[in-house]
Write an enzyme that holds these catalytic residues in place. Sequence first.
Site, PDB file in Angstrom:
ATOM      1  N   HIS A  38      -9.070   1.181   5.342  1.00  0.00           N
ATOM      2  CA  HIS A  38      -7.942   1.288   5.846  1.00  0.00           C
ATOM      3  C   HIS A  38      -8.341   2.246   7.186  1.00  0.00           C
ATOM      4  O   HIS A  38      -9.009   3.023   7.171  1.00  0.00           O
ATOM      5  CB  HIS A  38      -6.890   1.839   4.729  1.00  0.00           C
ATOM      6  CG  HIS A  38      -5.513   1.655   5.513  1.00  0.00           C
ATOM      7  ND1 HIS A  38      -4.972   2.668   6.473  1.00  0.00           N
ATOM      8  CD2 HIS A  38      -4.547   0.817   5.292  1.00  0.00           C
ATOM      9  CE1 HIS A  38      -3.982   2.319   6.530  1.00  0.00           C
ATOM     10  NE2 HIS A  38      -3.328   1.272   5.923  1.00  0.00           N
ATOM     11  N   GLY A  69       3.110   2.166  10.676  1.00  0.00           N
ATOM     12  CA  GLY A  69       4.056   3.349  10.574  1.00  0.00           C
ATOM     13  C   GLY A  69       4.789   3.602  11.768  1.00  0.00           C
ATOM     14  O   GLY A  69       5.577   4.661  12.057  1.00  0.00           O
ATOM     15  N   ASN A 115       1.067  -1.213   0.100  1.00  0.00           N
ATOM     16  CA  ASN A 115      -0.010   0.006   0.050  1.00  0.00           C
ATOM     17  C   ASN A 115       0.852   1.335   0.122  1.00  0.00           C
ATOM     18  O   ASN A 115       1.579   1.402   1.120  1.00  0.00           O
ATOM     19  CB  ASN A 115      -0.889  -0.041   1.216  1.00  0.00           C
ATOM     20  CG  ASN A 115      -1.684   1.342   1.465  1.00  0.00           C
ATOM     21  OD1 ASN A 115      -1.536   2.026   0.355  1.00  0.00           O
ATOM     22  ND2 ASN A 115      -2.290   1.352   2.722  1.00  0.00           N
ATOM     23  N   SER A 122       3.858  -2.062  10.063  1.00  0.00           N
ATOM     24  CA  SER A 122       5.577  -2.334  10.436  1.00  0.00           C
ATOM     25  C   SER A 122       6.054  -3.493   9.829  1.00  0.00           C
ATOM     26  O   SER A 122       6.966  -4.072  10.676  1.00  0.00           O
ATOM     27  CB  SER A 122       5.885  -1.680  11.932  1.00  0.00           C
ATOM     28  OG  SER A 122       5.567  -0.438  12.124  1.00  0.00           O
ATOM     29  N   GLU A 129      -4.660  -5.266  10.791  1.00  0.00           N
ATOM     30  CA  GLU A 129      -3.741  -4.152  10.888  1.00  0.00           C
ATOM     31  C   GLU A 129      -4.027  -3.302  12.173  1.00  0.00           C
ATOM     32  O   GLU A 129      -4.755  -2.286  12.246  1.00  0.00           O
ATOM     33  CB  GLU A 129      -3.500  -3.047   9.781  1.00  0.00           C
ATOM     34  CG  GLU A 129      -3.717  -3.718   8.394  1.00  0.00           C
ATOM     35  CD  GLU A 129      -2.875  -2.519   7.500  1.00  0.00           C
ATOM     36  OE1 GLU A 129      -1.819  -2.744   6.759  1.00  0.00           O
ATOM     37  OE2 GLU A 129      -3.634  -1.657   7.213  1.00  0.00           O
ATOM     38  N   LYS A 146       0.075   4.134  -0.011  1.00  0.00           N
ATOM     39  CA  LYS A 146      -0.681   5.404   0.453  1.00  0.00           C
ATOM     40  C   LYS A 146      -0.531   6.637  -0.465  1.00  0.00           C
ATOM     41  O   LYS A 146      -0.503   6.545  -1.696  1.00  0.00           O
ATOM     42  CB  LYS A 146      -0.225   5.735   1.912  1.00  0.00           C
ATOM     43  CG  LYS A 146      -0.230   4.237   2.649  1.00  0.00           C
ATOM     44  CD  LYS A 146       0.011   4.357   4.210  1.00  0.00           C
ATOM     45  CE  LYS A 146      -0.172   3.111   4.857  1.00  0.00           C
ATOM     46  NZ  LYS A 146       0.222   2.929   6.332  1.00  0.00           N
ATOM     47  N   GLU A 158      -6.587   4.345   8.114  1.00  0.00           N
ATOM     48  CA  GLU A 158      -6.429   6.133   7.698  1.00  0.00           C
ATOM     49  C   GLU A 158      -7.672   6.597   7.253  1.00  0.00           C
ATOM     50  O   GLU A 158      -8.120   7.611   7.251  1.00  0.00           O
ATOM     51  CB  GLU A 158      -5.225   6.163   7.094  1.00  0.00           C
ATOM     52  CG  GLU A 158      -3.837   5.942   7.747  1.00  0.00           C
ATOM     53  CD  GLU A 158      -2.676   5.202   6.782  1.00  0.00           C
ATOM     54  OE1 GLU A 158      -2.871   5.401   5.758  1.00  0.00           O
ATOM     55  OE2 GLU A 158      -1.782   4.668   7.686  1.00  0.00           O
TER      56      GLU A 158
HETATM   57  P1  13P Z   1       3.476   0.296   7.595  1.00  0.00           P
HETATM   58  O1  13P Z   1       3.896  -1.053   6.795  1.00  0.00           O
HETATM   59  O2  13P Z   1       4.228   1.712   6.874  1.00  0.00           O
HETATM   60  O3  13P Z   1       3.368   0.299   9.162  1.00  0.00           O
HETATM   61  O4  13P Z   1       1.969   0.393   7.070  1.00  0.00           O
HETATM   62  C1  13P Z   1       0.953  -0.568   7.244  1.00  0.00           C
HETATM   63  C2  13P Z   1      -0.220  -0.403   6.522  1.00  0.00           C
HETATM   64  O5  13P Z   1      -1.068   0.547   6.944  1.00  0.00           O
HETATM   65  C3  13P Z   1      -0.505  -0.874   5.279  1.00  0.00           C
HETATM   66  O6  13P Z   1      -1.823  -0.656   4.795  1.00  0.00           O
END
Ligand code: 13P
Length: 247
Positions: A93, A169, A9, A207, A163, A11, A95
């Site tokens: 997601h 992150g 992803n 992560s 997740e 983002k 976010e």
């Molecule tokens: P990270 O791997 O940067 O922690 O992000 C995970 C994520 O949100 C994938 O959708």
Amino acid sequence: MPRKLAAGNWKMNGTPAALTEVAALCAAHSAPGVDVLLCPPATLLAQMAAATQDHALMVGGQDCHANASGAHTGDISAQMLKAAGAGAVITGHSERRTDHGETDADVSAKSQAAYDAGLIAVICIGETLDERESGTTLSVIDTQLAGSIPDNATAANTVIAYEPVWAIGTGKVPTTAQIGEVHAHIRARLAARFSDAADMRLLYGGSVKASNADDIFAVADVDGALVGGASLKASDFGPIITALSNA
Ligand code: 13P
């Protein structure tokens, strides 16, 4: 056994210059038994689909609107993603849930729109740090599973990504026991509702890096990963794909 899936992803990262990373990934990538999905920003989707058409790499969107078309400025429908070359779309997601107030019902409607367009929905769930610390993780997961997955979900049209919000992150990763507990719980809940739950792919996300991938992929009921930051560079994502292939 579900087929393994390594999903990236991107983002809100990447301009056309970043497509060199995809070329590098395609050139280096040879991981038997692993499906690879990359979800770039919508602006790169068609270009990435064209760049990967000779490779077994699927591209996908990061979100879609629940409607097929209409007066929704700035939104993109699942049909549009499909026409741009997508085979999948991430829905729900954390976010999106946080930044745009998406509810479980919204996520279910978007996932249904994905099915209607012929896309796989990668449906995301996960608890916050407060929920984890107050011991409500599994009940939060239950609510999200019940509300975010349409009744006509199948192993072919649905991937579930667990997740934990606090692991995204942050560099903080749950213990393998914590991941295993939640994944086993998700599998059991899915089995109570869907006849082909044993074949539904359950991804861990948060992560994931080459350095922790072996341990995470060794956990029962982990069929792959949804990777954010470490999917942006072929030199980071490639070894994660290889680790999944070897798991
Ligand atoms: P990270 O791997 O940067 O922690 O992000 C995970 C994520 O949100 C994938 O959708």
